[in-house]
Design a protein around this motif. Structure first.
Motif, PDB file in Angstrom:
ATOM      1  N   LEU A  97       0.813  -1.214   0.000  1.00 36.44           N
ATOM      2  CA  LEU A  97       0.000   0.000   0.000  1.00 36.44           C
ATOM      3  C   LEU A  97       0.851   1.271   0.000  1.00 36.44           C
ATOM      4  O   LEU A  97       0.695   2.128  -0.875  1.00 36.44           O
ATOM      5  CB  LEU A  97      -0.963  -0.012   1.192  1.00 36.44           C
ATOM      6  CG  LEU A  97      -2.030   1.076   1.187  1.00 36.44           C
ATOM      7  CD1 LEU A  97      -2.884   1.023  -0.073  1.00 36.44           C
ATOM      8  CD2 LEU A  97      -2.909   0.956   2.414  1.00 36.44           C
ATOM      9  N   LEU A  98       1.732   1.427   0.968  1.00 34.84           N
ATOM     10  CA  LEU A  98       2.517   2.660   1.045  1.00 34.84           C
ATOM     11  C   LEU A  98       3.400   2.896  -0.181  1.00 34.84           C
ATOM     12  O   LEU A  98       3.454   4.027  -0.678  1.00 34.84           O
ATOM     13  CB  LEU A  98       3.342   2.698   2.330  1.00 34.84           C
ATOM     14  CG  LEU A  98       2.522   2.797   3.619  1.00 34.84           C
ATOM     15  CD1 LEU A  98       3.430   2.831   4.840  1.00 34.84           C
ATOM     16  CD2 LEU A  98       1.594   3.985   3.607  1.00 34.84           C
ATOM     17  N   PRO A  99       4.070   1.874  -0.728  1.00 40.79           N
ATOM     18  CA  PRO A  99       4.883   2.128  -1.925  1.00 40.79           C
ATOM     19  C   PRO A  99       4.067   2.540  -3.152  1.00 40.79           C
ATOM     20  O   PRO A  99       4.605   3.131  -4.082  1.00 40.79           O
ATOM     21  CB  PRO A  99       5.587   0.786  -2.185  1.00 40.79           C
ATOM     22  CG  PRO A  99       5.600   0.105  -0.869  1.00 40.79           C
ATOM     23  CD  PRO A  99       4.321   0.526  -0.194  1.00 40.79           C
ATOM     24  N   SER A 100       2.759   2.254  -3.151  1.00 39.02           N
ATOM     25  CA  SER A 100       1.929   2.603  -4.307  1.00 39.02           C
ATOM     26  C   SER A 100       1.393   4.031  -4.234  1.00 39.02           C
ATOM     27  O   SER A 100       0.803   4.522  -5.189  1.00 39.02           O
ATOM     28  CB  SER A 100       0.752   1.620  -4.424  1.00 39.02           C
ATOM     29  OG  SER A 100      -0.196   1.840  -3.394  1.00 39.02           O
ATOM     30  N   GLU A 101       1.630   4.713  -3.117  1.00 41.62           N
ATOM     31  CA  GLU A 101       1.110   6.075  -2.942  1.00 41.62           C
ATOM     32  C   GLU A 101       2.027   7.093  -3.639  1.00 41.62           C
ATOM     33  O   GLU A 101       3.240   6.916  -3.685  1.00 41.62           O
ATOM     34  CB  GLU A 101       1.003   6.411  -1.453  1.00 41.62           C
ATOM     35  CG  GLU A 101      -0.012   5.576  -0.705  1.00 41.62           C
ATOM     36  CD  GLU A 101      -1.453   5.876  -1.090  1.00 41.62           C
ATOM     37  OE1 GLU A 101      -1.739   6.932  -1.707  1.00 41.62           O
ATOM     38  OE2 GLU A 101      -2.319   5.037  -0.762  1.00 41.62           O
ATOM     39  N   PRO A 102       1.443   8.177  -4.161  1.00 42.04           N
ATOM     40  CA  PRO A 102       2.263   9.192  -4.834  1.00 42.04           C
ATOM     41  C   PRO A 102       3.121   9.982  -3.849  1.00 42.04           C
ATOM     42  O   PRO A 102       2.805  10.073  -2.653  1.00 42.04           O
ATOM     43  CB  PRO A 102       1.220  10.101  -5.500  1.00 42.04           C
ATOM     44  CG  PRO A 102      -0.019   9.914  -4.711  1.00 42.04           C
ATOM     45  CD  PRO A 102       0.020   8.495  -4.200  1.00 42.04           C
ATOM     46  N   ALA A 103       4.175  10.570  -4.354  1.00 38.19           N
ATOM     47  CA  ALA A 103       5.136  11.315  -3.520  1.00 38.19           C
ATOM     48  C   ALA A 103       4.505  12.525  -2.842  1.00 38.19           C
ATOM     49  O   ALA A 103       5.030  13.010  -1.843  1.00 38.19           O
ATOM     50  CB  ALA A 103       6.315  11.761  -4.382  1.00 38.19           C
ATOM     51  N   GLU A 104       3.380  13.011  -3.338  1.00 35.60           N
ATOM     52  CA  GLU A 104       2.728  14.186  -2.764  1.00 35.60           C
ATOM     53  C   GLU A 104       2.017  13.886  -1.448  1.00 35.60           C
ATOM     54  O   GLU A 104       1.549  14.793  -0.760  1.00 35.60           O
ATOM     55  CB  GLU A 104       1.708  14.772  -3.749  1.00 35.60           C
ATOM     56  CG  GLU A 104       2.312  15.321  -5.009  1.00 35.60           C
ATOM     57  CD  GLU A 104       2.482  14.284  -6.123  1.00 35.60           C
ATOM     58  OE1 GLU A 104       2.758  14.695  -7.256  1.00 35.60           O
ATOM     59  OE2 GLU A 104       2.334  13.068  -5.866  1.00 35.60           O
ATOM     60  N   LEU A 105       1.910  12.596  -1.105  1.00 37.85           N
ATOM     61  CA  LEU A 105       1.220  12.188   0.116  1.00 37.85           C
ATOM     62  C   LEU A 105       2.205  11.573   1.099  1.00 37.85           C
ATOM     63  O   LEU A 105       3.247  11.058   0.704  1.00 37.85           O
ATOM     64  CB  LEU A 105       0.122  11.169  -0.207  1.00 37.85           C
ATOM     65  CG  LEU A 105      -0.967  11.634  -1.169  1.00 37.85           C
ATOM     66  CD1 LEU A 105      -1.967  10.509  -1.415  1.00 37.85           C
ATOM     67  CD2 LEU A 105      -1.658  12.881  -0.661  1.00 37.85           C
ATOM     68  N   GLU A 106       1.840  11.627   2.381  1.00 32.74           N
ATOM     69  CA  GLU A 106       2.631  10.988   3.422  1.00 32.74           C
ATOM     70  C   GLU A 106       1.701  10.291   4.401  1.00 32.74           C
ATOM     71  O   GLU A 106       0.525  10.618   4.502  1.00 32.74           O
ATOM     72  CB  GLU A 106       3.541  11.990   4.137  1.00 32.74           C
ATOM     73  CG  GLU A 106       2.819  13.079   4.887  1.00 32.74           C
ATOM     74  CD  GLU A 106       3.761  14.143   5.438  1.00 32.74           C
ATOM     75  OE1 GLU A 106       4.980  14.081   5.179  1.00 32.74           O
ATOM     76  OE2 GLU A 106       3.270  15.043   6.133  1.00 32.74           O
ATOM     77  N   PHE A 107       2.254   9.331   5.111  1.00 31.66           N
ATOM     78  CA  PHE A 107       1.538   8.556   6.118  1.00 31.66           C
ATOM     79  C   PHE A 107       1.238   9.470   7.294  1.00 31.66           C
ATOM     80  O   PHE A 107       2.121  10.166   7.794  1.00 31.66           O
ATOM     81  CB  PHE A 107       2.439   7.390   6.533  1.00 31.66           C
ATOM     82  CG  PHE A 107       1.783   6.315   7.318  1.00 31.66           C
ATOM     83  CD1 PHE A 107       0.707   5.599   6.830  1.00 31.66           C
ATOM     84  CD2 PHE A 107       2.281   5.979   8.569  1.00 31.66           C
ATOM     85  CE1 PHE A 107       0.129   4.580   7.554  1.00 31.66           C
ATOM     86  CE2 PHE A 107       1.714   4.956   9.309  1.00 31.66           C
ATOM     87  CZ  PHE A 107       0.639   4.254   8.802  1.00 31.66           C
ATOM     88  N   GLY A 108      -0.021   9.495   7.729  1.00 31.63           N
ATOM     89  CA  GLY A 108      -0.390  10.359   8.828  1.00 31.63           C
ATOM     90  C   GLY A 108      -1.501   9.763   9.671  1.00 31.63           C
ATOM     91  O   GLY A 108      -1.934   8.630   9.444  1.00 31.63           O
ATOM     92  N   VAL A 109      -1.950  10.528  10.634  1.00 29.50           N
ATOM     93  CA  VAL A 109      -3.028  10.125  11.523  1.00 29.50           C
ATOM     94  C   VAL A 109      -4.136  11.160  11.412  1.00 29.50           C
ATOM     95  O   VAL A 109      -3.872  12.369  11.435  1.00 29.50           O
ATOM     96  CB  VAL A 109      -2.547  10.028  12.984  1.00 29.50           C
ATOM     97  CG1 VAL A 109      -3.691   9.678  13.911  1.00 29.50           C
ATOM     98  CG2 VAL A 109      -1.418   9.011  13.110  1.00 29.50           C
TER      99      VAL A 109
END
Length: 129
Positions: free
Chosen positions: A73-85
């Protein structure tokens, strides 16, 4: 397991849903009020927590195994996004992908908060997913 709020292409029926590796759906829900919503090149959305707004966004919560989160999941996300809460409408906290710090200031992402959800926005573009 990580509780992950998804609000874009990885939701049920979306083209990136396979990145969840069969993780179970926990709930169809909304964020708590206080979130802005942006389109990243009309390919995926990004949340931006903002306590000054009173809007919420539609999405789904999944119990995602740690290795699926890390390897798929995380590797498929674009660079404009980050993991958050983020906060959900029931007041609980949940992981989600949020607009990366510094992205808003670039002024290149379309704000779609008024649509309240990714699929509602896609319909305005004549697309289902």
């Amino acid at each position: 397991m990580a509780r992950m709020f998804l609000n874009g292409q990885a939701m049920e029926g979306g083209p990136f849903h396979h990145h969840l590796g069969g993780a179970p759906l926990v709930a169809r829900t909304r964020t708590a009020p206080g979130h802005r919503f942006f389109s990243i090149r009309d390919t995926c959305p990004g949340l931006l927590p903002d306590p000054r707004v009173h809007t919420s966004v539609v999405g789904e919560v999944y119990d995602v195994p740690d290795e699926v989160l890390r390897d798929e999941l995380l590797p498929s996300e674009p660079a404009e996004l980050e993991f958050g809460v983020i906060k959900l409408q029931d007041g609980s906290s949940c992981f989600s992908m949020v607009l990366r710090r510094g992205e808003l200031e670039k002024g290149i992402h379309t704000e779609i908060t008024e649509f309240g959800g990714w699929r509602a926005y896609l319909r305005t573009l004549g697309r289902d997913a």
